[in-house]
Design an enzyme around this catalytic site. Structure first.
Site, mmCIF file in Angstrom:
data_model
loop_
_atom_site.group_PDB
_atom_site.id
_atom_site.type_symbol
_atom_site.label_atom_id
_atom_site.label_comp_id
_atom_site.label_asym_id
_atom_site.label_seq_id
_atom_site.Cartn_x
_atom_site.Cartn_y
_atom_site.Cartn_z
ATOM 1 N N ARG A 1 0.652 -1.238 0.076
ATOM 2 C CA ARG A 1 0.109 -0.016 0.004
ATOM 3 C C ARG A 1 0.872 1.192 0.006
ATOM 4 O O ARG A 1 0.630 2.096 -0.755
ATOM 5 C CB ARG A 1 -1.026 -0.113 1.106
ATOM 6 C CG ARG A 1 -2.007 -0.907 0.892
ATOM 7 C CD ARG A 1 -3.103 -0.955 2.295
ATOM 8 N NE ARG A 1 -2.277 -1.407 3.349
ATOM 9 C CZ ARG A 1 -2.702 -1.593 4.633
ATOM 10 N NH1 ARG A 1 -3.943 -1.104 4.763
ATOM 11 N NH2 ARG A 1 -1.847 -1.866 5.776
ATOM 12 N N ASN B 1 -6.478 -2.699 1.756
ATOM 13 C CA ASN B 1 -6.484 -4.292 1.872
ATOM 14 C C ASN B 1 -7.841 -4.807 2.087
ATOM 15 O O ASN B 1 -8.761 -4.103 2.582
ATOM 16 C CB ASN B 1 -5.766 -4.502 3.273
ATOM 17 C CG ASN B 1 -4.140 -4.488 2.885
ATOM 18 O OD1 ASN B 1 -3.708 -4.442 1.567
ATOM 19 N ND2 ASN B 1 -3.413 -4.858 4.042
#
Length: 753
Positions: free
Chosen positions: A21, A39
């Site tokens: 990320r 996520n």
């Protein structure tokens, strides 16, 4: 015209807990794109908006780069309507839906964290739990997915303000590193005595002092406790061996760095890379004759199992005690490795004098992985920490989810869905309640972690295997029985991504055959769904059944009787006075089941050559026979091959050759090499004949016997010389640790059919 577009992107693979990320955030920010990343139960979801050329560059870079631990398996992109968003952000995880996200394996401490560990000016100087998104605990601390801190065993450690700032800063390498901590807020090490009382002073300094005094030290690692002693201290190594009830099996060694490893062993470049890889397995290496290692560490062994430190705690311990240490599983022989603190104190207090422990719980016990190198590629012996739970991806789809229960010895289980097979960590031999509990708890954890509800369950044909009994006790599933040696060959096919057909050579200790006899020296024509037995080693009686496995001299008597070479003056008979009773069992046959086992053939020759009459661990006689063999010898005993529809390979010729060489005064090392060379030549001869009748040129080599590097090297070379294409393992072990993968792909192939 550079229109504004918005894409919805899904990324699957090992992309959680590895800094993916932050990588996406940085990439999008650099390209001045808007949107978000997060996520979910499938992996990483992204929406990205901006000029079409910048979005195209983003998509291209996403597939090419990424953080070190990321493994991108699939990227899916579709266009959606722009929203006019102007910033890019990281959003909360979405835990809804069926989970397919992958969990990263535990990973050795990265160089950035090691620099902090060794920097007196850093706030994490000397802190045994330093980690970041590029390293540290993963699988062993994960309870649930998505992989966020509340779903790990770090949930009980509230982050201090400084750690929280790092955790929430997309520019920091600890951004969303779930185990992030420091001395102010994280786990603490402790040094305990055998009663569980805290020893005063610095725990690492105290642990090093304990090793220097010759004490046995229990060390809490990533996946469980280890037992450590000074590897140069014979008294300490012998005491550990006696207390652990481990008579002969070699201990592994942890060394400071690869230079110290090179002082003990010969290292090529492939072995150096494997030793220093992020997975940090135990690597089996040829030892130097002058290696300063106590005799009790690896009695009579030409090799040493060596690994490098893989946690900050290990690095600090070896900085304080910079000599090689034994590092072996924290258990009594045949028990699972201890991983819960209270249980470790109870089980290991009679072995360890001191405990270097800490208060971060281990959720999943995981032994160290063991690997050797064959032709510059890894050849796993035990696939566990550092590899699990990353899946073995195969080219074929599983129509329904599969549970494969594995074998009885060296057990692993596997869960399969889509094109992924999640092979478990090493469970061990299913011979006691503790190991069986580890097996059933492991299956339950994998089912929760990957949200797989099996509809098909594969198992071995042997009805008395505890893994088979587990399968037969399950309700509302379709059961698939898979013959043991077919599973070995299917495992090798899956390991290489090939569907077959293939000529399969499955050599191991034993497995129940379809004719009710014990197989173990098999030549099969196999694909993923089916097999046909085209040849085998000539069966001989196994006097006393499983007793003969522990006493190779009994198998020697059986082979000597069978090949007509039994003489009272043979040394193996002189050493074992009740051989006439065993010979009578062989001739009578009532308590001597027939077996074609290659493993038992190795046992017989080892006993004839005086290597080993009785074993204390599985495969010991064969391992020591390989160790004895003179690598420079190129001669081999001839072996007769008879039969038409099913070829019969006379292993008795190899036993007779060894007896004749001993009679002639030939050194046992030469005879051991000739045995290996003769068996390799027989394998190549049989495969060449079968290739001529079937037209199949690929040969899959599997089964525990093909962990023998001398046999494997000679066999592969001879197969290639005959124009055949050998397939060997590189992702799962050739031994029974790979059986679950084979069972899974067989069940999947039959389901597709």
């Amino acid at each position: 015209m550079n229109d504004v577009v918005r894409n919805r992107v899904r990324v699957e693979g090992v992309v959680q807990g590895v800094g993916f990320r932050p990588y996406v955030h940085s990439l999008a920010t650099d390209l001045r794109l808007a949107g978000h990343v997060g996520n979910d139960v499938h992996g990483v979801f992204i929406e990205v908006e901006g000029p079409s050329d910048a979005v195209a560059r983003f998509r291209s870079a996403l597939g090419r780069g990424g953080p070190p631990l990321a493994v991108v398996e699939r990227i899916e992109v579709r266009g959606i309507a722009p929203t006019g968003e102007t910033s890019f952000r990281i959003v909360d995880s979405d835990g809804a839906g069926a989970r397919t996200a992958l969990v990263s394996a535990d990973t050795a401490t990265c160089e950035d964290c090691l620099r902090e560990l060794r920097d007196p000016g850093d706030r994490r100087f000397g802190y045994p739990f330093v980690n970041c998104t590029h390293c540290g605990p993963r699988f062993t601390i994960v309870r649930e997915v998505p992989y966020d801190r509340p779903g790990t065993t770090m949930s009980g450690f509230a982050m201090c303000p400084r750690c929280a700032r790092e955790y929430h800063d997309p520019a920091d390498r600890r951004f969303h590193a779930q185990p992030v901590c420091c001395p102010d807020c994280g786990p603490r090490p402790r040094l305990l005595d055998a009663r569980g009382e805290v020893r005063p002073g610095d725990p690492l300094a105290g642990a090093a002092a304990a090793l220097a005094r010759g004490e046995v030290l229990a060390v809490k690692g990533l996946g469980g406790y280890h037992l450590a002693v000074d590897a140069s201290d014979e008294d300490a190594a012998a005491a550990l061996r006696a207390r652990k009830h481990r008579e002969d099996k070699p201990f592994a060694l942890m060394v400071v760095d690869e230079w110290q490893a090179a002082e003990l062993c010969l290292l090529d470049e492939a072995e150096r890379r494997l030793l220093g890889s992020r997975r940090r397995p135990v690597v089996l290496l040829d030892r130097r004759p002058d290696a300063l290692v106590a005799p009790s560490v690896a009695p009579g062994n030409r090799q040493l199992g060596v690994l490098l430190p893989y946690t900050p705690l290990h690095h600090l311990l070896l900085a304080a005690f910079p000599r090689p240490i034994v590092l072996t599983s924290g258990n009594v022989s045949d028990e699972p490795i201890a991983h819960v603190d209270e249980d470790a104190l109870r089980r290991l207090s009679g072995i360890a004098d001191a405990f270097l422990t800490h208060d971060r719980p281990i959720h999943v016990r995981t032994d160290d992985s063991v690997v050797r190198v064959f032709r510059r590629r890894p050849l796993p012996v035990r696939r566990s920490r550092g590899y699990v739970p990353e899946p073995v991806t195969v080219p074929w789809e599983f129509p329904r989810p599969v549970l494969a229960c594995g074998a009885e010895l060296k057990n692993t289980f596997a869960l399969a869905r889509g094109r992924r097979v999640f092979v478990s960590q090493h469970i061990g031999d299913l011979e006691n309640a503790a190991t069986l509990r580890s097996f059933t708890e492991g299956i339950a954890h994998f089912r929760r972690l990957f949200d797989i509800a099996p509809e098909v369950v594969a198992h071995d044909l042997h009805p008395e295997y505890l893994s088979t009994k587990h399968a037969l006790d399950l309700d509302e599933v379709d059961l698939v029985g898979v013959q043991h040696h077919h599973a070995h060959i299917a495992s090798c096919l899956a390991d290489n991504g090939e569907p077959g057909p293939v000529l399969g050579v499955a050599f191991d200790g034993l497995g129940l055959g379809t004719d009710g006899t014990i197989w173990g020296g098999e030549f099969l024509l196999a694909d993923l769904a089916d097999f046909r037995r085209l040849g085998h080693l000539a069966p001989v009686p196994l006097p006393g059944g499983t007793t003969a496995i522990r006493q190779p001299w009994r198998t020697a008597v059986s082979h000597l009787v069978s090949c007509g070479a039994l003489r009272e003056d043979l040394e193996v008979l002189r050493r074992n006075a009740n051989w006439p009773d065993v010979a009578a069992l062989v001739r009578d046959g009532r308590h001597a089941p027939l077996t074609s086992s290659a493993g038992r053939l190795f046992d017989a020759v080892a006993a004839v050559l005086g290597v080993r009459d009785v074993v204390s661990y599985e495969g010991q006689a064969a391992i020591e026979l390989e160790q004895l063999a003179d690598r420079s010898e190129r001669g081999g005993y001839p072996v007769s091959v008879t039969g038409d529809d099913v070829l019969r390979v006379d292993g008795g010729d190899l036993v007779r050759g060894a007896v004749e060489d001993l009679d002639a005064g030939t050194p046992p090392a030469t005879a051991a090499a000739r045995f290996h060379n003769g068996l390799a030549a027989a394998v190549a001869e049989v495969c060449a004949r079968l290739a001529g009748t079937t037209g199949v040129l690929a040969v899959a080599l599997s089964g525990g016997v093909f962990q023998n590097m001398l046999l494997l090297q000679r066999t592969v070379a001879l197969l290639e010389r005959r124009g055949l294409r050998p397939l060997v393992h590189s992702r799962v072990p050739p031994n029974d640790g790979g059986i679950s993968l084979g069972q899974a792909v067989v069940a999947g192939a039959r389901d597709r059919r």
